[in-house]
Write a protein that holds these residues in place. Structure first.
Motif, PDB file in Angstrom:
ATOM      1  N   GLY A 218      44.447  37.697  30.999  1.00  0.00           N
ATOM      2  CA  GLY A 218      44.084  37.852  32.400  1.00  0.00           C
ATOM      3  C   GLY A 218      45.162  37.264  33.286  1.00  0.00           C
ATOM      4  O   GLY A 218      46.088  36.591  32.818  1.00  0.00           O
ATOM      5  N   VAL A 219      45.038  37.523  34.573  1.00  0.00           N
ATOM      6  CA  VAL A 219      45.977  36.998  35.556  1.00  0.00           C
ATOM      7  C   VAL A 219      45.188  36.340  36.677  1.00  0.00           C
ATOM      8  O   VAL A 219      44.035  36.696  36.942  1.00  0.00           O
ATOM      9  CB  VAL A 219      46.894  38.098  36.135  1.00  0.00           C
ATOM     10  N   VAL A 220      45.821  35.374  37.310  1.00  0.00           N
ATOM     11  CA  VAL A 220      45.283  34.720  38.510  1.00  0.00           C
ATOM     12  C   VAL A 220      46.294  34.950  39.620  1.00  0.00           C
ATOM     13  O   VAL A 220      47.445  34.512  39.528  1.00  0.00           O
ATOM     14  CB  VAL A 220      45.061  33.216  38.282  1.00  0.00           C
TER      15      VAL A 220
ATOM     16  N   VAL B 269      49.830  30.052  28.412  1.00  0.00           N
ATOM     17  CA  VAL B 269      49.776  30.138  29.864  1.00  0.00           C
ATOM     18  C   VAL B 269      51.186  30.184  30.423  1.00  0.00           C
ATOM     19  O   VAL B 269      52.094  29.511  29.935  1.00  0.00           O
ATOM     20  CB  VAL B 269      48.991  28.939  30.454  1.00  0.00           C
ATOM     21  N   VAL B 270      51.360  31.013  31.455  1.00  0.00           N
ATOM     22  CA  VAL B 270      52.602  31.099  32.217  1.00  0.00           C
ATOM     23  C   VAL B 270      52.230  30.914  33.677  1.00  0.00           C
ATOM     24  O   VAL B 270      51.418  31.671  34.219  1.00  0.00           O
ATOM     25  CB  VAL B 270      53.315  32.442  32.009  1.00  0.00           C
ATOM     26  N   VAL B 271      52.799  29.900  34.321  1.00  0.00           N
ATOM     27  CA  VAL B 271      52.507  29.585  35.716  1.00  0.00           C
ATOM     28  C   VAL B 271      53.769  29.839  36.526  1.00  0.00           C
ATOM     29  O   VAL B 271      54.838  29.324  36.202  1.00  0.00           O
ATOM     30  CB  VAL B 271      52.055  28.119  35.868  1.00  0.00           C
TER      31      VAL B 271
ATOM     32  N   LEU C 108      48.387  34.585  32.978  1.00  0.00           N
ATOM     33  CA  LEU C 108      49.500  34.435  33.912  1.00  0.00           C
ATOM     34  C   LEU C 108      48.939  33.983  35.247  1.00  0.00           C
ATOM     35  O   LEU C 108      48.083  34.666  35.832  1.00  0.00           O
ATOM     36  CB  LEU C 108      50.254  35.756  34.067  1.00  0.00           C
ATOM     37  N   VAL C 109      49.384  32.834  35.727  1.00  0.00           N
ATOM     38  CA  VAL C 109      48.938  32.288  37.009  1.00  0.00           C
ATOM     39  C   VAL C 109      50.080  32.441  37.992  1.00  0.00           C
ATOM     40  O   VAL C 109      51.144  31.842  37.819  1.00  0.00           O
ATOM     41  CB  VAL C 109      48.529  30.805  36.869  1.00  0.00           C
ATOM     42  N   LEU C 110      49.874  33.252  39.016  1.00  0.00           N
ATOM     43  CA  LEU C 110      50.925  33.566  39.989  1.00  0.00           C
ATOM     44  C   LEU C 110      50.492  33.072  41.358  1.00  0.00           C
ATOM     45  O   LEU C 110      49.597  33.641  41.992  1.00  0.00           O
ATOM     46  CB  LEU C 110      51.193  35.074  40.009  1.00  0.00           C
TER      47      LEU C 110
END
Length: 713
Positions: free
Chosen positions: A579-581, A339-341, A553-555
């Motif tokens: 996926g991305v958020v 995860v990357v936030v 990736l949570v942006l």
């Protein structure tokens, strides 16, 4: 064992200045991981009852997005529910009618005909008055007749519905039910899968740890993930068994040595992989099977990406981003996800202790740096990603010449520079090259001539010929690079090996990363860096060797990040198990031609309360229409023709205050929007959101009204 390649996540390329080289494939005999230097954070428990209760709680199959932990399925259609007042009044009237019938029969007002069956069945010897047989038969016959009357009026008065709704059956539903422990072959705490595979000793050790209160939900998920590696052939059974026998519930640890997060604010179920966001409202617009059920998300839904749109204060960060980031960090500790936030510094994305890598851009105390070129050695790939970050927001929605020219300009400089110096240029060096400064270009040319690299000389010649031409985009690129060539970023984006740069090539390991953007005073630079990380993410996850690890990736606040290439990259993530958020305050933060493609590229779409009508119109269009049943009721006044009828109508009007009417009901099927723009803008209560879901398997859930307050605790 190496826990699915997780042991050296901190030492992979991109997390250290001098990365440790890794073999091309997994080792044939994985090494047993050493114990962490410090004791992992495991809250002590007096016994294992809490964990065992959690593990044995039923998790039945449920509709998409339903919180499965302890879920009780509902019927597919809503049963007809009679109002309480009408139900009790009908029951009382039915009882009075039954009492009246029994009184009439008992007192003989209806004659004695109802005694004929008794007289026909009794022998003549019982005909004498006051005989024992006659008395018994008569009273037994009375009981039978009373029961028949009671059953009839009970059905008429719906006594059974009152019993089910307010009697002991309803009490048992609200009372806690103690269930017996399952059989050993069906008890998940006994690890029947391991026993069936012959790892009885490992199963006994894990079961004993669970009963003693030494196992947590993350331990169970992590060991289950490691066992999946054995089942798929990536690891050997002997290595797995040895690790479990040596370390018990602490086997196959995450590289950080952590077995849980410092704090938890949301409800998680690592057996199903879900995190609970709220409760589906008991609203007629929601399908009956969803009403009152918990609403939860997991990797099976985030794999289609999530877009949440709502104004400031609507709860995007606290109710959506923070629980999802927390859940993904738990999955990473279990070896399931990377995860990357990304968010502004101080935006509440979790404590630093919950992450393995924290990049604080613009903060001199930051331990890690950000690799501007994504950890790649290919100049063309680095040029494409960097061009997307610098001028992606200026590109035409269709693949146009501006984006290609920017990539070409950067490649004409990055290729020769790397061939000469063995690295890519730093931010000041890149700015000088794009500005066409004579000194750096002349030095680069001389170095190429000395090494005899004629092909790269031609690239540099082409770049020098284009300098100053009206169609040259180098000036625009130089202006964008200048946003990073500021004193606040002087110690960042270093390419000389003096810092510890992080690159997204480390996402083939279960790493937890938080990137703090310097939004205050550097808004344009923050948006550019967010585009850079998103571009690197979509490029990196597509070439991972092990796609069994979910990458997300949570942006938080994707304003200025939505570009044509970003939308195309999001569309490709589903096949890469990623996926991305994304969150936006309004769809106006995305270019108008990209709003439809963005909503189409994300499988999960959330409209929070306070949405504008024009944003609601875009959601209404993407959610489409459905066939629904409408009932048109018409009241027609009754006109009396006779004097007696007119007198009755007059009396009724005096008593009720209304004229006598006849009601006509028309039922028809019409096609209407699932949620209209007006309903989304004005009909969503505070703390609520309308959410539609799509799974990676293609299953769909209609837009649901969800209460996000408190995550449904």
């Amino acid at each position: 064992m190496d826990s699915d390649g997780t042991r050296d996540a901190r030492g992979t390329r991109g997390t250290h200045a001098n990365p440790v080289p890794r073999p091309a494939g997994p080792p044939e005999v994985p090494a047993v991981p050493p114990r962490p230097a410090r004791a992992p954070m495991v809250p002590p428990l007096p016994d294992g009852s809490t964990f065992l209760t959690w593990l044995r709680t039923p998790r039945p199959e449920a509709p998409l997005g339903v919180w499965r932990f302890g879920h009780r399925p509902r019927a597919g259609q809503e049963p007809e529910r009679i109002p309480t007042r009408q139900l009790f009044s009908g029951a009382v009237i039915a009882f009075l009618v039954g009492w009246l019938i029994w009184s009439l029969l008992w007192n003989g007002y209806l004659g004695r005909w109802w005694m004929l069956p008794l007289w026909a069945m009794t022998p003549d010897s019982w005909a004498e008055p006051h005989s024992f047989g006659a008395v018994v038969a008569t009273y037994l016959y009375y009981v039978i007749i009373a029961l028949i009357i009671m059953v009839g009026v009970g059905r008429l008065g719906r006594w059974g519905e009152i019993w089910r709704r307010y009697g002991p059956p309803a009490w048992r539903q609200t009372a806690p039910v103690r269930e017996r422990p399952p059989a050993p072959e069906q008890d998940p705490a006994e690890w029947p899968v391991l026993r069936a595979a012959g790892a009885v000793d490992a199963a006994e050790r894990l079961a004993a740890e669970a009963r003693a209160g030494l196992m947590r939900d993350v331990d169970h998920a992590r060991i289950t993930r490691a066992w999946q590696g054995v089942h798929s052939g990536r690891h050997s059974l002997a290595t797995f068994t040895g690790a479990v026998l040596n370390d018990g519930a602490a086997a196959c640890l995450h590289p950080s040595g952590e077995r849980d997060l410092p704090t938890r604010l949301a409800r998680h179920d690592l057996v199903t992989g879900q995190v609970r966001l709220g409760t589906t409202a008991d609203d007629p617009r929601n399908p009956y099977t969803y009403r009152g059920a918990g609403l939860a998300l997991g990797p099976d839904l985030l794999g289609t990406s999530l877009l949440a749109v709502g104004p400031a204060g609507a709860g995007k960060t606290g109710s959506v981003v923070q629980p999802l980031a927390e859940s993904l960090c738990l999955h990473a500790l279990a070896g399931r996800a990377a995860v990357v936030v990304i968010g502004a510094a101080g935006s509440g994305l979790g404590p630093a202790d919950a992450y393995d890598v924290v990049v604080r851009i613009g903060n001199p105390e930051s331990v890690y740096d950000l690799d501007l070129y994504g950890g790649t050695n290919d100049p063309d790939e680095a040029a494409a990603v960097l061009a997307e970050a610098l001028v992606g927001d200026l590109a035409d929605p269709n693949p146009g010449s501006d984006s290609r020219r920017s990539t070409t300009v950067l490649a004409q400089l990055l290729g020769p520079f790397r061939a000469v110096y063995g690295r890519f240029p730093s931010v000041p060096e890149l700015r000088q090259l794009l500005d066409g400064a004579p000194g750096p270009l002349a030095a680069l040319r001389k170095a190429l001539e000395d090494t005899g690299q004629d092909s790269l000389l031609r690239e540099l010649d082409a770049r020098e010929r284009q300098l100053g031409n009206p169609g040259d985009v180098a000036a625009v690129l130089a202006d964008r690079v200048a946003l990073l060539d500021r004193p606040a970023f002087a110690g960042f984006f270093d390419t000389s090996g003096q810092t510890r740069p992080f690159s997204l090539t480390a996402l083939d390991h279960p790493v937890r990363v938080r990137i703090d953007l310097p939004a205050r005073g550097h808004a344009d630079a923050s948006r550019m860096l967010a585009r850079l990380v998103l571009a690197q993410f979509t490029a990196s996850v597509a070439v991972r060797e092990d796609r069994s690890l979910f990458a997300c990736l949570v942006l938080d606040d994707a304003s200025g990040v939505v570009t044509p290439e970003a939308v195309r990259g999001i569309q490709r993530l589903r096949t890469a198990n990623a996926g991305v958020v994304l969150t936006l305050r309004t769809l106006d933060d995305a270019p108008r031609p990209l709003r439809g493609p963005l909503l189409g590229a994300t499988g999960c779409r959330m409209a929070l309360s306070g949405l504008t009508p024009w944003d609601g119109q875009d959601f209404a269009e993407v959610w489409g229409k459905e066939w629904t049943e409408t009932r048109d009721v018409t009241d027609r006044q009754i006109i009396a023709e006779t004097p007696a009828g007119k007198a009755v109508h007059m009396l009724r009007r005096v008593i009720t205050g209304k004229a006598p009417t006849a009601r006509a009901v028309t039922v028809r099927q019409v096609e209407r929007e699932r949620w209209s723009a007006s309903e989304l803008a004005h009909g969503v209560p505070a703390g609520h959101a309308v959410l539609s879901l799509t799974s990676v398997k293609g299953e769909h859930a209609p837009p649901l009204l969800v209460d996000l307050r408190g995550q449904g605790h």
